[in-house]
Design an enzyme around this catalytic site. Structure first.
Site, mmCIF file in Angstrom:
data_model
loop_
_atom_site.group_PDB
_atom_site.id
_atom_site.type_symbol
_atom_site.label_atom_id
_atom_site.label_comp_id
_atom_site.label_asym_id
_atom_site.label_seq_id
_atom_site.Cartn_x
_atom_site.Cartn_y
_atom_site.Cartn_z
ATOM 1 N N ASP A 75 -2.999 2.899 -27.864
ATOM 2 C CA ASP A 75 -2.828 4.249 -28.394
ATOM 3 C C ASP A 75 -3.830 5.201 -27.756
ATOM 4 O O ASP A 75 -3.495 6.320 -27.421
ATOM 5 C CB ASP A 75 -3.021 4.267 -29.906
ATOM 6 N N PRO A 122 0.817 -1.215 0.000
ATOM 7 C CA PRO A 122 0.000 0.000 0.000
ATOM 8 C C PRO A 122 0.853 1.268 0.000
ATOM 9 O O PRO A 122 0.358 2.340 -0.338
ATOM 10 C CB PRO A 122 -0.834 -0.117 1.277
ATOM 11 N N ARG A 164 -0.613 -7.959 -21.203
ATOM 12 C CA ARG A 164 -1.363 -7.557 -22.395
ATOM 13 C C ARG A 164 -0.572 -6.593 -23.284
ATOM 14 O O ARG A 164 -0.924 -6.398 -24.441
ATOM 15 C CB ARG A 164 -2.724 -6.970 -22.037
#
Ligand code: JEW
Length: 259
Positions: free
Chosen positions: A169, A89, A154
């Site tokens: 993009d 955190p 990804r």
């Protein structure tokens, strides 16, 4: 790229990494995941990896030794050594630019924190990166580790189809997406904006850009401040609102929202 995750909950990762895009990325050989149970390096019969904080106080702390031993063993399993990312955190806020930075690596080792956190010596002597996924409280660093893996994997070339470049993009451009519809052209009296049915590609392009700009201005002005804007973009933003708000043109016939 190879990504190793060290966690006390290895079972949480298998369903996420074993499905969908993450499965396909592994099957294509574009990324390799390995999940390791920190308890294998506990060094004791009870597989205990936590202990009480010096100075007192609530909760338990992850011991340094199992993490140091696990990282050493996992690093020996493959080359290169790679960065050591600690979910925490108190870490640097994870965003698309951090994802891009990590996606440029050949190897990542991620330690998913848990309990009240990890012994400070792990942070001081082992972690090269400390990352938080945002300002909300979670029970541990497992979901943050999965978020990192998803956002990074990804971005690897070939993981997504042809659409990936466009999506990346659009985020790189720093704007929210324009609104989208699919068939039918009218549903329950709710029409799709005329311009999208017009076949006028230039009009569609301009309308979408304007929608993205207006939406970003309304919802995320912080993004707009950093976005790359053309002269046409600035003109659109300054122009008074015409019939450009999406989807409510047929307002008279609408059911109340939520009915
Ligand atoms: C994250 C690792 C390990 C949360 C976000 N939240 C919280 C929190 C925890 C313990 C003490 C204090 C605050 C829970 N926790 C983690 C939370 C990462 C751990 C324990 C985390 N990003 N990363 N938003």
């Amino acid at each position: 790229m190879r990504i190793d995750v060290i966690t006390i909950f290895p079972g949480m990762f298998a369903p996420v990494l074993g499905e969908s895009m993450m499965r396909r990325a592994q099957d294509k050989g574009l990324v390799e995941f390995a999940v390791h149970d920190l308890r294998d390096w506990s060094g004791n019969r009870h597989r205990k990896v936590d202990d009480r904080p010096y100075g007192g106080g609530p909760g338990m702390i992850m011991r340094a030794e199992p993490i140091v031993e696990a990282v050493r063993a996992v690093r020996k399993m493959a080359e290169p050594e790679g960065r050591l990312v600690l979910t925490s955190p108190a870490g640097r806020r994870f965003d698309q630019s951090v994802a891009r930075e990590l996606a440029a690596e050949k190897r990542l080792v991620i330690v998913a924190g848990h309990y009240e956190g990890v012994d400070e010596r792990v942070r001081q002597h082992l972690a090269t990166d400390e990352v938080s996924i945002g300002d909300y409280v979670l029970t541990g660093g497992e979901l943050p580790a999965m978020v990192l893996v998803d956002a990074v994997a990804r971005l690897l070339p070939g993981v997504l189809g042809a659409e990936s470049g466009a999506v990346e993009d659009s985020f790189a451009g720093g704007l929210l997406e324009y609104p989208q519809w699919t068939r039918p052209a009218e549903f329950r009296g709710w029409p799709v904006p005329e311009v999208l049915l017009s076949g006028n590609h230039e009009a569609v392009r301009r309308w979408r850009r304007e929608q993205a700009l207006r939406r970003t201005l309304e919802r995320r002005p912080d993004l707009l401040a950093r976005a790359e804007l053309s002269g046409e973009d600035r003109k659109m933003l300054e122009a008074p609102r015409r019939e450009s708000a999406p989807g409510r043109e047929g307002g008279d016939q609408d059911e109340p929202a939520g009915s």
